[in-house]
Write an enzyme that holds these catalytic residues in place. Structure first.
Site, mmCIF file in Angstrom:
data_model
loop_
_atom_site.group_PDB
_atom_site.id
_atom_site.type_symbol
_atom_site.label_atom_id
_atom_site.label_comp_id
_atom_site.label_asym_id
_atom_site.label_seq_id
_atom_site.Cartn_x
_atom_site.Cartn_y
_atom_site.Cartn_z
ATOM 1 C CG HIS A 137 -1.890 0.889 1.204
ATOM 2 N ND1 HIS A 137 -2.301 1.597 0.325
ATOM 3 C CD2 HIS A 137 -2.993 1.144 2.365
ATOM 4 C CE1 HIS A 137 -3.380 2.516 0.753
ATOM 5 N NE2 HIS A 137 -3.701 2.191 1.992
ATOM 6 C CG HIS A 175 -4.240 0.450 -8.337
ATOM 7 N ND1 HIS A 175 -5.568 0.075 -8.229
ATOM 8 C CD2 HIS A 175 -3.919 1.075 -7.786
ATOM 9 C CE1 HIS A 175 -5.936 1.231 -7.377
ATOM 10 N NE2 HIS A 175 -4.790 1.589 -6.996
ATOM 11 C CG ASP A 201 2.746 4.400 -4.002
ATOM 12 O OD1 ASP A 201 2.766 5.193 -3.003
ATOM 13 O OD2 ASP A 201 1.788 3.487 -3.874
#
Ligand SMILES: CC(C)(COP(=O)(O)OP(=O)(O)OC[C@H]1O[C@@H](n2cnc3c(N)ncnc32)[C@H](O)[C@@H]1OP(=O)(O)O)[C@@H](O)C(=O)NCCC(=O)NCCS
Length: 379
Positions: free
Chosen positions: A223, A263, A314
């Site tokens: 995460h 994802h 990210d």
């Protein structure tokens, strides 16, 4: 006999709540807060306005935004007990762990600690948003033996974070870049940390407990921890002079996942990555240090082609944050500095129409009734 249907692993595709906060179309790469497209917000909004949108469900008028920003600025303070807790943390403590523990302790001094009304929770959302940014910045200064820096009411939330972290007023470009990064990270529907927050809130626990649960969930490398893992790879490539493509090929050969890619929901480009890529490129060229962007780009091109995986939020936040002068182990805490807005919005929404979240598990253990074997007869 079982009364439940077997779950999909990791609850993939399961719709677990009704929510009016965040809209995602994973096929088309669409993300919107309260119906407003993330690209419009990134181009035109501010983090303060985005918080208002998430919490009140609509954009503020000019006067409402001014009032709201004043309230946020007024809450930019930490009790001496919290500063002392930060000073007591061992200097090797991870900022993310310090953040988790300190946020939990904030409830001791919260004037509405025992009140769980919507009004109190809105006040707590504003306070927590102001306080989280201070905790991350102040812990970094404390661990480096530097004096604490007072916030400046004339600066935005992003500007204050940079001021309190670095001790210098930020450039307009740095302040805006961070502001946009905060907007992009503010909410993302039922991601793992938000779900954790809602599960805790649904027991009628309290806002601080819900946010503490969320921070624990955000820490993991699947995460929010992924942005730190991305930069560790960029650094390793830079330090060894390795070819970026060969480096990630080596990781894949060892069956390792490449952080910053893939994802659960998006099957196309993550719309947040589009902005962060551009930001990483621009900050790299304006700072004269474009190597992080260039290494990232080579990795992305290869992973796109070879694994058909897209960069997520990210991947380019790693090079963006580094170029803004933010230490590697502050990347994930910085994610929390933004996501606090979404977590608190979801906690309030959960409580507006609450029911305990208590799913079932499909039992796959030894058949009932297994015998209880006395100790002296066990092998
Ligand atoms: C985000 C993530 C956790 C989603 O996980 P998920 O929906 O459970 O997807 P899975 O892990 O089951 O992946 C599906 C397939 O894609 C592959 N895959 C997914 N992400 C990958 C990555 N980053 N690198 C290499 N392969 C990846 C998996 O190995 C799997 O392949 P297989 O079917 O051949 O076994 C996953 O993509 C990941 O671990 N990414 C890296 C961490 C990261 O960036 N997290 C931040 C998310 S915003």
């Amino acid at each position: 006999m079982s009364t439940v249907t077997p779950p999909t692993r990791g609850l993939e595709g399961v719709v677990a709540a009704n929510s009016a906060i965040c809209y995602i179309d994973g096929e088309k790469g669409v993300l919107a807060y309260r119906g407003i497209d993330i690209h419009e917000l990134a181009d035109n909004s501010t983090f303060e306005e985005t918080c208002y949108l998430l919490w009140f469900g609509r954009l503020p008028t000019r006067a409402e935004l001014k009032d709201f920003s004043t309230t946020l600025a007024r809450e930019r303070k930490l009790d001496a007990g919290i500063i002392s807790l930060l000073r007591q943390a061992p200097k090797h403590a991870l900022p993310m762990d310090v953040l988790r523990t300190t946020v939990s302790a904030l409830s001791y001094w919260d004037p509405e600690e025992k009140v769980n009304t919507r009004e109190a929770n809105l006040n707590k959302s504003i306070r927590l948003t102001a306080q989280l940014a201070m905790i991350v910045a102040y812990y970094d200064r404390i661990r480096k033996g530097r004096p604490l820096v007072e916030p400046d009411r004339a600066l935005s939330h992003a500007g204050n974070f940079l001021l309190m972290l670095t001790g210098k007023p930020p450039s307009k470009a740095a302040e805006r870049a961070l502001d946009v990064a905060l907007i992009l990270h503010a909410d993302h529907e039922l991601n793992a940390s938000t779900f954790a927050a809602r599960v805790t809130a649904a027991t009628l626990s309290d806002m601080h407990s819900a946010v503490t649960s969320a921070i624990g969930a955000l820490k993991g490398p699947l995460h929010g921890g992924a942005n730190e893992a991305v930069f560790r790879i960029l650094e390793a490539i830079d330090a060894s002079g390795a070819d970026p493509v060969e480096y990630v090929k080596g990781m894949l050969a060892q069956k390792k996942k490449i952080p910053g890619f893939g994802h659960r929901v998006y099957h196309t480009e993550d719309p947040r990555a589009t902005h962060l890529r551009q930001m990483s490129r621009e900050l790299g060229s304006s700072s004269g240090e474009s190597k992080w962007f260039e290494i990232s780009r080579k990795i992305e091109e290869f992973i796109n082609k070879d694994k058909k995986l897209n960069a997520n939020v990210d991947f380019y936040s790693a090079s963006t944050y580094h170029t803004l002068g933010i230490d590697l182990d502050l990347f994930t805490p910085l994610f929390a500095v933004s996501r606090i807005s979404g977590w608190t919005a979801h906690v309030m929404e959960q409580l507006d129409d609450n029911r305990l979240i208590r799913p079932r598990a499909e039992y796959v253990g030894p058949a009932y009734l297994a015998p209880y074997v006395p100790m002296d007869r066990r092998q």
